[in-house]
Structure formats: structure tokens, C-alpha cells
Scaffold this active site. Structure first.
Site, mmCIF file in Angstrom:
data_model
loop_
_atom_site.group_PDB
_atom_site.id
_atom_site.type_symbol
_atom_site.label_atom_id
_atom_site.label_comp_id
_atom_site.label_asym_id
_atom_site.label_seq_id
_atom_site.Cartn_x
_atom_site.Cartn_y
_atom_site.Cartn_z
ATOM 1 N N CYS A 75 44.507 15.555 70.262
ATOM 2 C CA CYS A 75 45.171 16.036 69.268
ATOM 3 C C CYS A 75 46.810 15.752 69.421
ATOM 4 O O CYS A 75 47.341 15.708 70.545
ATOM 5 C CB CYS A 75 45.438 17.659 69.179
ATOM 6 S SG CYS A 75 46.479 18.308 67.953
ATOM 7 N N CYS A 78 49.545 19.182 69.880
ATOM 8 C CA CYS A 78 49.254 19.853 70.917
ATOM 9 C C CYS A 78 50.592 19.524 72.100
ATOM 10 O O CYS A 78 51.104 18.370 71.887
ATOM 11 C CB CYS A 78 47.891 19.707 71.587
ATOM 12 S SG CYS A 78 46.629 20.475 70.691
ATOM 13 N N HIS A 137 45.811 25.018 69.727
ATOM 14 C CA HIS A 137 45.018 23.880 68.813
ATOM 15 C C HIS A 137 44.306 24.347 67.450
ATOM 16 O O HIS A 137 44.212 24.038 66.696
ATOM 17 C CB HIS A 137 44.240 22.977 69.849
ATOM 18 C CG HIS A 137 43.293 22.015 68.827
ATOM 19 N ND1 HIS A 137 44.321 20.803 68.350
ATOM 20 C CD2 HIS A 137 42.123 21.814 68.536
ATOM 21 C CE1 HIS A 137 43.314 20.130 67.574
ATOM 22 N NE2 HIS A 137 42.151 20.750 67.833
ATOM 23 N N ASN A 177 49.167 22.789 53.951
ATOM 24 C CA ASN A 177 47.625 22.598 53.837
ATOM 25 C C ASN A 177 46.655 22.952 54.659
ATOM 26 O O ASN A 177 46.916 22.801 55.718
ATOM 27 C CB ASN A 177 46.959 20.902 53.352
ATOM 28 C CG ASN A 177 48.343 20.354 52.336
ATOM 29 O OD1 ASN A 177 48.409 20.951 51.474
ATOM 30 N ND2 ASN A 177 48.521 19.096 52.684
ATOM 31 N N HIS A 188 44.940 21.377 63.906
ATOM 32 C CA HIS A 188 46.042 22.001 64.641
ATOM 33 C C HIS A 188 46.879 22.909 63.550
ATOM 34 O O HIS A 188 47.240 22.204 62.534
ATOM 35 C CB HIS A 188 46.981 21.217 65.469
ATOM 36 C CG HIS A 188 47.854 21.679 66.503
ATOM 37 N ND1 HIS A 188 47.748 21.637 68.014
ATOM 38 C CD2 HIS A 188 49.075 22.892 66.244
ATOM 39 C CE1 HIS A 188 48.879 22.460 68.219
ATOM 40 N NE2 HIS A 188 49.328 23.290 67.386
ATOM 41 N N HIS A 190 49.693 23.555 61.288
ATOM 42 C CA HIS A 190 50.770 22.923 61.013
ATOM 43 C C HIS A 190 51.193 23.087 59.527
ATOM 44 O O HIS A 190 49.979 23.264 58.754
ATOM 45 C CB HIS A 190 50.989 21.591 61.638
ATOM 46 C CG HIS A 190 50.115 20.535 60.739
ATOM 47 N ND1 HIS A 190 48.475 20.699 60.788
ATOM 48 C CD2 HIS A 190 50.153 19.756 60.098
ATOM 49 C CE1 HIS A 190 47.969 19.739 60.115
ATOM 50 N NE2 HIS A 190 48.965 19.070 59.404
ATOM 51 N N GLN A 192 54.101 21.024 56.550
ATOM 52 C CA GLN A 192 54.967 19.845 56.513
ATOM 53 C C GLN A 192 56.188 20.180 55.715
ATOM 54 O O GLN A 192 56.139 21.303 54.850
ATOM 55 C CB GLN A 192 54.202 18.882 55.643
ATOM 56 C CG GLN A 192 52.891 18.283 56.685
ATOM 57 C CD GLN A 192 52.210 17.146 55.704
ATOM 58 O OE1 GLN A 192 52.788 16.224 55.712
ATOM 59 N NE2 GLN A 192 50.990 17.468 55.291
#
Length: 385
Positions: A75, A78, A137, A177, A188, A190, A192
Site C-alpha cells: 500500500c 501506509c 490500512h 470515494n 486504505h 483516504h 482527496q
């Protein structure tokens, strides 16, 4: 207060650590040195003007090579380990924001071409950032602590303020998303942030409607504020009410799951929220996400989109920060796909009723929401919030 540390990755991209309040926030060489020796960043893609619709389209063919659903031990967001040097040099972190290695926009900055027509193109100016919510993760935003949720909100607010000041930026859009059914490329947790060199079609439509209402009421009332007051008064589509924020399923929801989270005070963006509002938002947002996840036995795919005021002198005074959270999930084992009417005509057909969705969300057991403020009395025409 959230501690902020900015550093630079080996290819020149900015990376910023946001450490939870109450922690030391001291980041040394281990957290700031990127030893990967990445190649220099390439040129931006391009934007092309669609004269048929009066809209800009970003062309970013270089994103074909971006990382796609790697295994956990590879990943890229991470924390760095001896076996996996990632985008984040530190061995641990709270929240991190960094420039996307495969951006749709940027790294160059500047305005979109003026007076476009058929055949107009230009560099895809702007900036695309990744927001890692946690070093873990697995999991999702709804599993974060209240403290960590508050740190993410502070990161969104700080980045909104900074990105809004960059040359050529017309709109700053934080979003998440979540889920393979939405099309995520990293498991993971997250989100944007996009900083566009133009006002996007959706923001333009919302801004135009807001400005029309604002002008019709001589600048004394906002469209989003009036809708919030009407929904709180009606009650049947309300999901939760707090002191500073309320959430409801909109009267004309387009998606099987759609919830709007709106501050009670008109502000243009997350950067304009005060401390008390950010504190409550950290709790209310977690409550809302837990309700969304509590509807079905498996996690619900969603898009969480923060609509902020464009950086435009005409549209900004009438604009009003709000979150639009949508999901294509219409049953435990069914998804809504955009077919002819929606995809081609933009004419949505909803398979659920907003009232029934709101009732189900209210019934989901979750942590108590903040004590609600009294519902507003019906306002005379032209004087609502």
C-alpha cells in the site's frame, strides 16, 4: 490544537502531517526524509473545452499507470517500513495530506484559457491532493475516533484556505470515494482534494440557482438556508439535528441513498467554520457515516462530497457550504447503475422514497447526536436564513 508539519518528497511534491490535538506534533528527520529517489514530475495533462456543453474536460492519460488496489504490504499510503517505502516517510502518523503522484490536474498552476471555443485546449493547471485519514490500512472514516475526525476536518479547512489562494484556482473540492463499487483504487481509508482552474458544471449549476434565489430575495436569504429551514420544519426527511449542523434526505433526492449535511450558519467553505462548529461537525459526521453503514450487513459504498463556494465574485456571496453524501446502493444486494435516462439525459429516476430512507437512517442505532436546536418557525417569504 492540531500540529502541522510540511515537508517535501523526493520528486518535489509537498507532504503535510496533521497531528491530533494533545500530541507532541514534533516531526523529525525520520518523518520528513524521502529516500526513494523518485524521478522528476512530468508535465501536466490538458484540459479541452467541450463547445457543445460549455464545459471543460480534463485529459489525463498518464493516470493509466497509477496504482490499482495493491495488496496491503504494498500500500502506498501506509506508513513506511523497511520492506515498503511509501508516499509517507514516517513510521507512524495521524493524518497526512500530500500531492497526488498521478494528478488529474497540476502540478502547474494558472487559469484555464479565456474565451474558449471549439478546439480550445490548455495545460491542466490545478492541484490534486490525497488525504490519508489514518495509518491503519483497513477500516473507514466511520471507525475513526472523534479526535481523529476533528483532525481531518482541520486538514480539510487548512487545505481549503491554502489551495483557494493559489494562482488560477476557481474551486476547491474535498471528497471521499469509499468502496470498490464506487471505483476506488486504494483500500486504505483516504479522501482527496481537487483545486480546479475552472468552475465545475455541478458547482456552476448550484451556484446559478443559489444566486437567482439570493437576488430574488434582495440578498436577505440563501437558497440552501431556506431549504434547511423548510426540511427542519417538515421533519419527515430529517436524519439528525445538532446545535450547528443538521442532516436530511432532500425532498427530490436523486440517489437511493442521499443525505445533505448543512451548517445552520451560512459559510462559504470549511475554512470559515469556527471552532465550535468544527467540534460538532467531527461528531455529527461520524454519526451520519455510522448510520449509512448501519443500514446493511456490509459497508455501504458512497461518495462524500463537500460543496464549497466557488472563488467567483458573482457566485460566492450566495453560496453555502454543505455536504452531499450519496450511494448507489438501493438494497443489500442491489446497486443503481446510471442507465439511459440518467447517464444520457441527466434525468434521474429514484428507486426509493426520501421519506422512507430518512426513517431508516433515524432508526439506526448509533452514538447520540448533539442536542438539537429548536426547529425554526416558518419564515416570511424572503427573510429566511
Amino acid at each position: 490544537m492540531t500540529a502541522i508539519t510540511s515537508t517535501t518528497l523526493s520528486d518535489g511534491r509537498e507532504l503535510i502531517y496533521f497531528d491530533d490535538a494533545g500530541t507532541s506534533g514534533q516531526r523529525g528527520a525520520e518523518a520528513t526524509a524521502d529516500h526513494r529517489g523518485l524521478p522528476a514530475r512530468g508535465e501536466p495533462g490538458e484540459v479541452r473545452f467541450d463547445a457543445l456543453t460549455d464545459e471543460w474536460v480534463a485529459v489525463a492519460a498518464h493516470r493509466q499507470a497509477r496504482t490499482h488496489l495493491p495488496p496491503a504490504d504494498q500500500c502506498p499510503i501506509c506508513p513506511t517500513t523497511p520492506a515498503n517505502a511509501t508516499e509517507i516517510p514516517a513510521s507512524d502518523y495521524d493524518v497526512v495530506v500530500f500531492e497526488n503522484r498521478f494528478p488529474s490536474l497540476g502540478p502547474s498552476l494558472g487559469p484555464a484559457p479565456e474565451h474558449p471555443g471549439w478546439g480550445t485546449s490548455g495545460p491542466a493547471h490545478g492541484r490534486c491532493e490525497v488525504v490519508a485519514f489514518t495509518p491503519e490500512h483497513t477500516g473507514s472514516f466511520s471507525g475513526l475516533s472523534s479526535t481523529r475526525s476533528r483532525t481531518v476536518i482541520e486538514a480539510w479547512a487548512q487545505r481549503t484556505e491554502v489551495l483557494s489562494s493559489l494562482p488560477g484556482v476557481k474551486q476547491v473540492f474535498p471528497f471521499e470515494n469509499r468502496g470498490a463499487d464506487i471505483g476506488v483504487t486504494l483500500h486504505h481509508p483516504h479522501g482527496q482534494i481537487y483545486a480546479y482552474p475552472y468552475i465545475t458544471p455541478r458547482a456552476g449549476a448550484l451556484g446559478a440557482a443559489a444566486r437567482k434565489f439570493y437576488d430574488a430575495n434582495d440578498g436577505r436569504s440563501t437558497l440552501t438556508g431556506s431549504l434547511l429551514a423548510a426540511e427542519r420544519q417538515a421533519g419527515s426527511r430529517m436524519v439528525l439535528e445538532g446545535t450547528h449542523f443538521s442532516a436530511y434526505v432532500p425532498f427530490a433526492a436523486r440517489w437511493p441513498l442521499e443525505v445533505h449535511l448543512v451548517p445552520h450558519r451560512q459559510v462559504p467553505d470549511l475554512a470559515a467554520l469556527n471552532g465550535a462548529e468544527k467540534d460538532e461537525l467531527a461528531e455529527v459526521y461520524l454519526d451520519l457515516l455510522k448510520r449509512i453503514d448501519g443500514l446493511y450487513p456490509t459497508p455501504t459504498p458512497y461518495i462524500s462530497a463537500w460543496h464549497q463556494a466557488p472563488l467567483d465574485d458573482l457566485l460566492r456571496p450566495a453560496s453555502y457550504l454543505h455536504l452531499q453524501l450519496t450511494s448507489p446502493r438501493r438494497a443489500a444486494d442491489k446497486l443503481k447503475y446510471l442507465a439511459g435516462s440518467e447517464a444520457a439525459m441527466g434525468a434521474f429516476i429514484n428507486d426509493t422514497t426520501p421519506e422512507s430512507v430518512a426513517e431508516r437512517l433515524r432508526a439506526v442505532a448509533t452514538t447520540p447526536a448533539p442536542a438539537p436546536a429548536p426547529a425554526p418557525a416558518p419564515a416570511p417569504e424572503g427573510v429566511s436564513a
